[in-house]
Design a protein around this motif. Structure first.
Motif, PDB file in Angstrom:
ATOM      1  N   GLN A  73      33.884   9.616   4.066  1.00  0.00           N
ATOM      2  CA  GLN A  73      34.716  10.399   5.036  1.00  0.00           C
ATOM      3  C   GLN A  73      35.672  11.141   4.252  1.00  0.00           C
ATOM      4  OE1 GLN A  73      36.161   7.973   8.425  1.00  0.00           O
ATOM      5  NE2 GLN A  73      34.064   7.142   8.699  1.00  0.00           N
ATOM      6  N   PHE A  74      35.801  11.044   3.031  1.00  0.00           N
ATOM      7  CA  PHE A  74      37.046  11.524   2.519  1.00  0.00           C
ATOM      8  C   PHE A  74      36.529  12.630   1.235  1.00  0.00           C
ATOM      9  CE2 PHE A  74      38.331   7.252   3.428  1.00  0.00           C
ATOM     10  CZ  PHE A  74      39.379   7.749   4.349  1.00  0.00           C
ATOM     11  N   ALA A  75      35.139  12.645   1.081  1.00  0.00           N
ATOM     12  CA  ALA A  75      34.698  13.340   0.045  1.00  0.00           C
ATOM     13  C   ALA A  75      34.759  14.941   0.152  1.00  0.00           C
ATOM     14  CB  ALA A  75      33.206  13.182  -0.259  1.00  0.00           C
ATOM     15  N   ALA A  76      34.962  15.450   1.408  1.00  0.00           N
ATOM     16  CA  ALA A  76      35.126  16.644   1.769  1.00  0.00           C
ATOM     17  C   ALA A  76      36.344  17.154   2.424  1.00  0.00           C
ATOM     18  CB  ALA A  76      34.080  17.372   2.743  1.00  0.00           C
ATOM     19  N   ASP A  77      37.432  16.279   2.155  1.00  0.00           N
ATOM     20  CA  ASP A  77      38.918  16.335   2.883  1.00  0.00           C
ATOM     21  C   ASP A  77      39.322  17.823   2.560  1.00  0.00           C
ATOM     22  OD1 ASP A  77      38.709  14.394   4.065  1.00  0.00           O
ATOM     23  OD2 ASP A  77      40.446  13.226   2.785  1.00  0.00           O
ATOM     24  N   ALA A  78      39.054  18.596   1.290  1.00  0.00           N
ATOM     25  CA  ALA A  78      39.723  19.962   0.839  1.00  0.00           C
ATOM     26  C   ALA A  78      38.959  21.077   1.550  1.00  0.00           C
ATOM     27  CB  ALA A  78      39.666  20.164  -0.548  1.00  0.00           C
ATOM     28  N   PHE A  79      37.996  20.843   2.437  1.00  0.00           N
ATOM     29  CA  PHE A  79      37.098  21.743   2.937  1.00  0.00           C
ATOM     30  C   PHE A  79      37.094  21.985   4.473  1.00  0.00           C
ATOM     31  CE2 PHE A  79      34.849  20.422  -1.134  1.00  0.00           C
ATOM     32  CZ  PHE A  79      34.729  21.849  -1.865  1.00  0.00           C
ATOM     33  N   PRO A  80      37.045  23.168   4.979  1.00  0.00           N
ATOM     34  CA  PRO A  80      36.878  23.369   6.410  1.00  0.00           C
ATOM     35  C   PRO A  80      35.681  22.967   6.906  1.00  0.00           C
ATOM     36  CG  PRO A  80      37.468  25.492   5.025  1.00  0.00           C
ATOM     37  CD  PRO A  80      37.067  24.567   4.110  1.00  0.00           C
ATOM     38  N   VAL A  81      35.892  22.662   8.154  1.00  0.00           N
ATOM     39  CA  VAL A  81      34.939  21.860   8.934  1.00  0.00           C
ATOM     40  C   VAL A  81      33.476  22.586   8.782  1.00  0.00           C
ATOM     41  CG1 VAL A  81      34.173  21.163  11.319  1.00  0.00           C
ATOM     42  CG2 VAL A  81      36.485  20.553  10.509  1.00  0.00           C
TER      43      VAL A  81
END
Length: 540
Positions: A73-81
């Motif tokens: 759940q944290f791999a894409a934290d820097a990207f918009p939904v």
């Protein structure tokens, strides 16, 4: 299509898979089932290439695209939904990134122009112009409001992250879709949306789930992991379970003639086929079952715990009265003005869009938390038995299971306690296991044993299927249906709610909705849907 040829996997002396050869075809949804620890999630990782088998191969037609429901759940934290969803189509995302990099160059060359033209062609072939629209449609269907589509993943709560990752897996019409527990964290409406999505999906789907309602709705094959092999059976989970139980009973009935057994099985298949709904998967299942030879139905080797709740005394007419209860967490209203009377024979499902609501109400009823407003009173003849969602405190001891359960039993004889534990699948040396080293599922079985010992005439259960395998969930479901006392429960298992509850109470920030009907009727009622929408808007 995806297939395996002679796949084997061992961890030391433990054999998970031995020479597994199986083929998953387009247009089908396969439910991968098996006991906890059988290797279901591991097999999905072998198919996706995340784990390499010791021997054998995994094959897909050239050019096919495989998509997996990611668990990080944290791999894409820097990207918009919205971007995170599109990243589910790896090749399309790489084309988009390279295009953007080229067009951003200050010294854009002729060679860059030629490369950009190639990328534009591939972008069009991959239907890139529709990508944002499709991603937005998936997000909205899964309950992510449009005003969150440009939010960074790191700013979302856990529930929303789960939905975005599911949208990522579904995005771009993959040829093969691998879903490991896709309904976890989803509310009932979102699960129904996902069921409808998969019903119209044309390619290959393989799913691992403990949600029997979901498996029944979407699957037309069961792939059963047992004895290091995978065996394919036509039909959904209920057909697999009921037919395997029927065959098992027939094998134990030595007096029944073979022809009578055959007729009984044929009648069972006919009735099951006739009850199919009009969905695409149900129609497909019906055709498969009509072609089924009786020799294909096998008895299951699964073991089911014995769960039976028997009230020690009859309840009087006054069971539980709740008046104007409200609860807040950190200033946020979770539910407000909850009033109801519990009647004899009620089997009440507590539901809410906020997972905390039912647990808070239970904590109030058992005096572990004080309400913001209101009061409640149990009847004088009532002996409530409580299954809390959090059970860690009960196992903060090094007692073995015999001594742990003896605490809650009026009968202290060790042979009685061991027999009881054996029926709950703790046999032999298992009954001497220390209670502080149990798995989540083992703790739940112990808590259910404790409840059976207590003999309560009102059972209150907070998410009792959590951590259980399908066999234990089925046994618990059956026992709650057969219980002749009164129930107040919360569950994420739609099938438990649909088959057990005769009354639905929804806890909302704007008040309570209380209806004597099945959950299926409740969700389908347009007036209730509108009332729910209004009441959830009244958040203080």
């Amino acid at each position: 299509m995806i297939s395996t040829s002679n796949v084997s996997l061992r961890y030391g002396k433990r054999v998970l898979f031995e020479d597994v050869t199986i083929k998953f075809m387009p247009g089908n949804v396969y439910g991968l089932i098996g006991a906890n620890g059988a290797g279901k999630s591991t097999f999905l990782k072998i198919l996706s290439g995340e784990i390499e088998a010791n021997t054998g191969s995994v094959d897909m037609p050239k050019g096919s695209r495989l998509s997996v429901l990611r668990q990080d759940q944290f791999a894409a934290d820097a990207f918009p939904v919205l971007q995170t969803v599109i990243m589910g189509h790896t090749r399309l995302w790489k084309v988009m990134e390279e295009k953007d990099t080229l067009y951003a160059k200050a010294d854009f060359s002729d060679a860059d122009g030629e490369r950009a033209a190639e990328l534009e062609g591939e972008f069009a072939d991959l239907e890139g112009w529709n990508a944002e629209y499709e991603a937005a449609e998936l997000l909205s269907g899964l309950g992510i409001a449009e005003n969150k589509h440009q939010t960074l993943m790191g700013d979302l709560g856990t529930s929303d992250k789960v939905r975005v990752l599911l949208a990522q897996a579904l995005f771009g019409n993959p040829d093969v879709l691998l879903l490991d527990e896709p309904t976890n964290g989803l509310d009932a409406e979102t699960v129904l949306w996902l069921e409808n999505f998969l019903d119209s999906f044309q390619n290959t789907v393989i799913v691992v789930s403990h949600d029997r309602h979901f498996l029944d709705a979407v699957c037309n094959y069961m792939a059963d992991v047992d004895f290091s092999k995978i065996t394919m059976y036509p039909g959904n989970y209920s057909f697999w379970y009921e037919s395997s139980q029927l065959v098992l009973r027939q094998r134990q009935d030595v007096n029944k003639k073979t022809e009578d057994k055959r007729k009984e099985l044929e009648e069972f298949v006919r009735r099951f086929s006739a009850n199919a709904s009009k969905s695409k998967q149900a129609t497909s299942r019906q055709k498969l079952l009509q072609k089924l030879t009786l020799e294909e139905i096998k008895p299951s080797s699964r073991k089911y715990p014995y769960i039976a709740f028997k009230p020690e005394r009859e309840a009087g007419n006054q069971l539980l009265t709740v008046e104007n209860l409200s609860a807040k967490v950190d200033g946020q209203t979770i539910f407000r003005n909850v009033s109801f009377m519990l009647d004899k024979g009620d089997k009440v499902a507590l539901v809410s869009r906020d997972d905390r609501a039912a647990s808070l109400l239970f904590d109030i009823l058992f005096e572990q938390v004080k309400p913001a407003t209101g009061s409640f009173a149990w009847g004088t003849t009532i002996t409530p038995s409580y299954f809390p969602k959090e059970n860690t405190e009960f196992f903060d001891t090094d007692l073995n299971l015999v001594d742990w359960l003896r605490q809650y039993s009026t009968e202290k004889d060790e042979s009685f306690i061991r027999g009881f534990l054996g029926r709950m699948l703790f046999s032999g040396e298992e009954s001497l296991k220390k209670s502080n080293v149990l798995s989540g599922g083992e703790k739940v079985r112990c808590m259910l044993s404790k409840m059976m010992m207590e003999g309560g005439n009102v059972l209150t259960l907070d998410d009792p299927t959590n951590h259980l395998d399908l066999e234990s969930i089925t046994a618990l479901n059956n026992s709650l249906q057969e219980f002749n006392g009164t129930l107040l429960f919360a569950s994420h298992d739609l099938k438990v709610i649909e088959t057990v509850a005769n009354r639905i109470i929804e806890l909302t920030p704007g008040g309570v909705i209380d209806r004597r009907m099945t959950y299926e009727e409740y969700l389908a009622d347009d007036n209730i849907r509108e009332q729910r929408r209004r009441m959830y808007q009244l958040v203080s």
